[in-house]
Design a protein around this motif. Sequence first.
Motif, PDB file in Angstrom:
ATOM      1  N   LYS A  24      -4.630  -3.975  21.804  1.00 26.36           N
ATOM      2  CA  LYS A  24      -3.310  -4.531  22.122  1.00 26.36           C
ATOM      3  C   LYS A  24      -3.378  -6.048  22.244  1.00 26.36           C
ATOM      4  O   LYS A  24      -2.523  -6.762  21.697  1.00 26.36           O
ATOM      5  CB  LYS A  24      -2.780  -3.925  23.423  1.00 26.36           C
ATOM      6  CG  LYS A  24      -1.353  -4.342  23.782  1.00 26.36           C
ATOM      7  CD  LYS A  24      -0.872  -3.574  25.002  1.00 26.36           C
ATOM      8  CE  LYS A  24       0.586  -3.882  25.315  1.00 26.36           C
ATOM      9  NZ  LYS A  24       0.792  -5.293  25.705  1.00 26.36           N
ATOM     10  N   VAL A  67      -3.947  -7.689  18.754  1.00 24.50           N
ATOM     11  CA  VAL A  67      -2.704  -7.721  17.983  1.00 24.50           C
ATOM     12  C   VAL A  67      -1.767  -8.800  18.515  1.00 24.50           C
ATOM     13  O   VAL A  67      -1.180  -9.574  17.739  1.00 24.50           O
ATOM     14  CB  VAL A  67      -2.020  -6.342  18.009  1.00 24.50           C
ATOM     15  CG1 VAL A  67      -0.594  -6.437  17.464  1.00 24.50           C
ATOM     16  CG2 VAL A  67      -2.832  -5.338  17.208  1.00 24.50           C
ATOM     17  N   VAL A  76      -5.696  -0.246  16.888  1.00 26.33           N
ATOM     18  CA  VAL A  76      -5.129  -1.503  16.389  1.00 26.33           C
ATOM     19  C   VAL A  76      -3.838  -1.220  15.625  1.00 26.33           C
ATOM     20  O   VAL A  76      -2.816  -1.893  15.820  1.00 26.33           O
ATOM     21  CB  VAL A  76      -6.137  -2.243  15.487  1.00 26.33           C
ATOM     22  CG1 VAL A  76      -5.476  -3.451  14.816  1.00 26.33           C
ATOM     23  CG2 VAL A  76      -7.352  -2.688  16.291  1.00 26.33           C
ATOM     24  N   ARG A  77      -3.870  -0.211  14.765  1.00 31.22           N
ATOM     25  CA  ARG A  77      -2.685   0.142  14.000  1.00 31.22           C
ATOM     26  C   ARG A  77      -1.535   0.552  14.921  1.00 31.22           C
ATOM     27  O   ARG A  77      -0.387   0.152  14.719  1.00 31.22           O
ATOM     28  CB  ARG A  77      -3.027   1.271  13.018  1.00 31.22           C
ATOM     29  CG  ARG A  77      -1.851   1.953  12.356  1.00 31.22           C
ATOM     30  CD  ARG A  77      -0.898   0.962  11.688  1.00 31.22           C
ATOM     31  NE  ARG A  77      -1.514   0.279  10.588  1.00 31.22           N
ATOM     32  CZ  ARG A  77      -1.221  -0.961  10.206  1.00 31.22           C
ATOM     33  NH1 ARG A  77      -0.321  -1.673  10.864  1.00 31.22           N
ATOM     34  NH2 ARG A  77      -1.824  -1.512   9.164  1.00 31.22           N
ATOM     35  N   ALA A 106      -0.127  -2.499  16.542  1.00 31.27           N
ATOM     36  CA  ALA A 106       0.539  -3.407  15.596  1.00 31.27           C
ATOM     37  C   ALA A 106       1.797  -2.811  14.979  1.00 31.27           C
ATOM     38  O   ALA A 106       2.688  -3.552  14.551  1.00 31.27           O
ATOM     39  CB  ALA A 106      -0.436  -3.785  14.491  1.00 31.27           C
ATOM     40  N   LEU A 125       1.425  -5.865  11.185  1.00 28.40           N
ATOM     41  CA  LEU A 125       0.207  -6.459  10.642  1.00 28.40           C
ATOM     42  C   LEU A 125      -0.323  -5.644   9.469  1.00 28.40           C
ATOM     43  O   LEU A 125      -0.279  -4.412   9.503  1.00 28.40           O
ATOM     44  CB  LEU A 125      -0.886  -6.544  11.709  1.00 28.40           C
ATOM     45  CG  LEU A 125      -0.806  -7.643  12.760  1.00 28.40           C
ATOM     46  CD1 LEU A 125      -1.943  -7.463  13.761  1.00 28.40           C
ATOM     47  CD2 LEU A 125      -0.865  -9.023  12.135  1.00 28.40           C
TER      48      LEU A 125
END
Length: 240
Positions: free
Chosen positions: A93, A96, A130-131, A134, A138
Motif C-alpha cells: 500500500k 503504491v 501490490v495489484r 493499485a 499502475l
Amino acid sequence: MRKVEVFRALHRSRLPGDPLVLPGPWDAISAQVCEEAGFPALATPSAGIAAALGHEDGSTPADEMFAAVARICGAVDIPVSADVEGGYGLAPKELVERLLAAGAVGCNLEDSRQGVLKDSREHAEWLAEVRYAAGDQLFVNARVDVFSYGDGDPERAIERAALYVAAGADCVYPIGAPVSVLPLLRSGIQGPVNMFARLDGEGPSPTELGELGATRVTFGPGLQRRMARQLRESADRLQR
C-alpha cells in the motif's frame, strides 16, 4: 484519457517488428529531451538514477529514488514508468501510494534480492497485494531474474512469469534472457513481454527484438552511460 490508460494502450496490439520503445531518462532534462524526440512514454532506470545521484546500483535510498522519479514525471507530459527495484521493503500500500504521489503510471518490480532469487510463490503473493492496492492506477512490469541470478532455464522463467501474470502483473521482463530463447518465452508467456536492448550496436535492434516476440524494449541505464562517455570525450577535448 488518464495517463495510465494511455500507457496500457501503448502495449496493446503491437505488430511484429514494432515494439514499444521506452528510453530511460535519469533526470528532468534527459526526460524532456526524450519527450521532445517524440517518444510516447518513458521508463526510468534505477541504475541510471543511482549513478546520477552518486550511488551504487541497488543502494539508492527510497526517498531519493522517489524524489528523482517525481522530478522526471513533473518535467514531462507523457506517461512515466519507474524502476523501483524490489520495492525498498515498503508494504504494498505504501509503495503504491509513493509511486502515485511521484506521478508514475507504472513500475518495474524485480523478483530477486541482493543477487538471490526470491521464492516465486511468495513474490507472486506480494505482487497480488501490490495489484490490489493499485487497482487500475499502475501498470506493473514484473521482472524475472532467472537469467541474471538463477539457472537460466527458460522453462523456469516461464513458470515464474505465469505466477506473476496470475497475480496481476501487466507485463513480464525476463531481464538478461538470450535472444535465442525469446521465441520460446513469447510462446509461453501470456501478455506483454519486455526485453532489454543495448545501445552499443551489440545485439539485436528493437525492431529485431519485436520480430522475435518482444512487446516493448527498454535500455536500462544504457542511455545515461552513453551520455557519460560523450561528456568525458567533450571534457577531454577542452584540455587540448
